[in-house]
Motif scaffolding. Structure first.
Motif, PDB file in Angstrom:
ATOM      1  N   UNK A 193       0.819  -1.210   0.000  1.00  0.00           N
ATOM      2  CA  UNK A 193       0.000   0.000   0.000  1.00  0.00           C
ATOM      3  C   UNK A 193       0.857   1.266   0.000  1.00  0.00           C
ATOM      4  N   UNK A 194       1.993   1.218   0.682  1.00  0.00           N
ATOM      5  CA  UNK A 194       2.871   2.385   0.779  1.00  0.00           C
ATOM      6  C   UNK A 194       3.993   2.355  -0.258  1.00  0.00           C
ATOM      7  N   UNK A 195       3.951   1.363  -1.134  1.00  0.00           N
ATOM      8  CA  UNK A 195       4.926   1.212  -2.222  1.00  0.00           C
ATOM      9  C   UNK A 195       6.371   1.233  -1.716  1.00  0.00           C
ATOM     10  N   UNK A 196       6.596   0.481  -0.647  1.00  0.00           N
ATOM     11  CA  UNK A 196       7.924   0.382  -0.049  1.00  0.00           C
ATOM     12  C   UNK A 196       8.778  -0.565  -0.894  1.00  0.00           C
ATOM     13  N   UNK A 197       9.969  -0.116  -1.233  1.00  0.00           N
ATOM     14  CA  UNK A 197      10.892  -0.922  -2.037  1.00  0.00           C
ATOM     15  C   UNK A 197      12.055  -1.461  -1.211  1.00  0.00           C
ATOM     16  N   UNK A 198      12.392  -0.750  -0.124  1.00  0.00           N
ATOM     17  CA  UNK A 198      13.518  -1.118   0.730  1.00  0.00           C
ATOM     18  C   UNK A 198      13.040  -1.143   2.175  1.00  0.00           C
ATOM     19  N   UNK A 199      13.415  -2.201   2.891  1.00  0.00           N
ATOM     20  CA  UNK A 199      12.986  -2.365   4.277  1.00  0.00           C
ATOM     21  C   UNK A 199      14.211  -2.555   5.160  1.00  0.00           C
TER      22      UNK A 199
END
Length: 100
Positions: free
Chosen positions: A56-62
Motif C-alpha cells: 500500500x505504501x509502495x515500499x521498495x527497501x525495508x
C-alpha cells in the motif's frame, strides 16, 4: 522506539505511518503505554498485514534490526515480502540510547 517494551511483534515505520504489530497479549497495554504516533494492531496474520502495508505504501527497501532477527525469521520475511532488505546495524540501538 515506540515507548513500549514488548517481546513479540514488529514495528513498521515509514514517512507517513507507524504501527506496532503484535498479538493479543500486548494489545490493551500497548494502546495505553505506547507513543500515540503508533497504531497498535493485532492482525490474524502478521506477515500478510505487513505485506499489505508495504504494498500500500509502495515500499521498495525495508530496514531491519539484524542483531535481533534470527536467520529463520529473516528467511520468512524474504519469502513473504517483495522488498530489498537492508540491515540497520547499530543505528536503532544508538537511537534508543537517546531518551526524549
Amino acid at each position: 522506539m515506540c515507548g513500549y517494551f514488548y517481546t513479540d511483534g514488529y514495528l513498521y515505520i515509514d514517512r507517513e505511518s507507524a504501527y506496532i504489530i503484535t498479538d493479543s497479549r500486548y494489545d490493551a497495554e500497548a494502546k495505553v503505554l505506547a507513543d500515540s504516533a503508533f497504531v497498535v494492531t493485532v492482525p490474524k496474520n502478521r506477515m500478510a498485514f505487513l505485506s499489505d502495508l508495504i504494498n500500500a505504501h509502495q515500499i521498495k527497501t525495508l530496514g531491519y534490526e539484524n542483531a535481533a532477527l534470527t536467520v529463520a525469521e529473516y528467511h520468512a520475511f524474504e519469502r513473504a515480502l517483495s522488498v530489498e532488505f537492508v540491515p540497520l546495524g547499530a543505528i536503532l540501538t544508538e537511537m534508543r540510547s537517546i531518551k526524549s
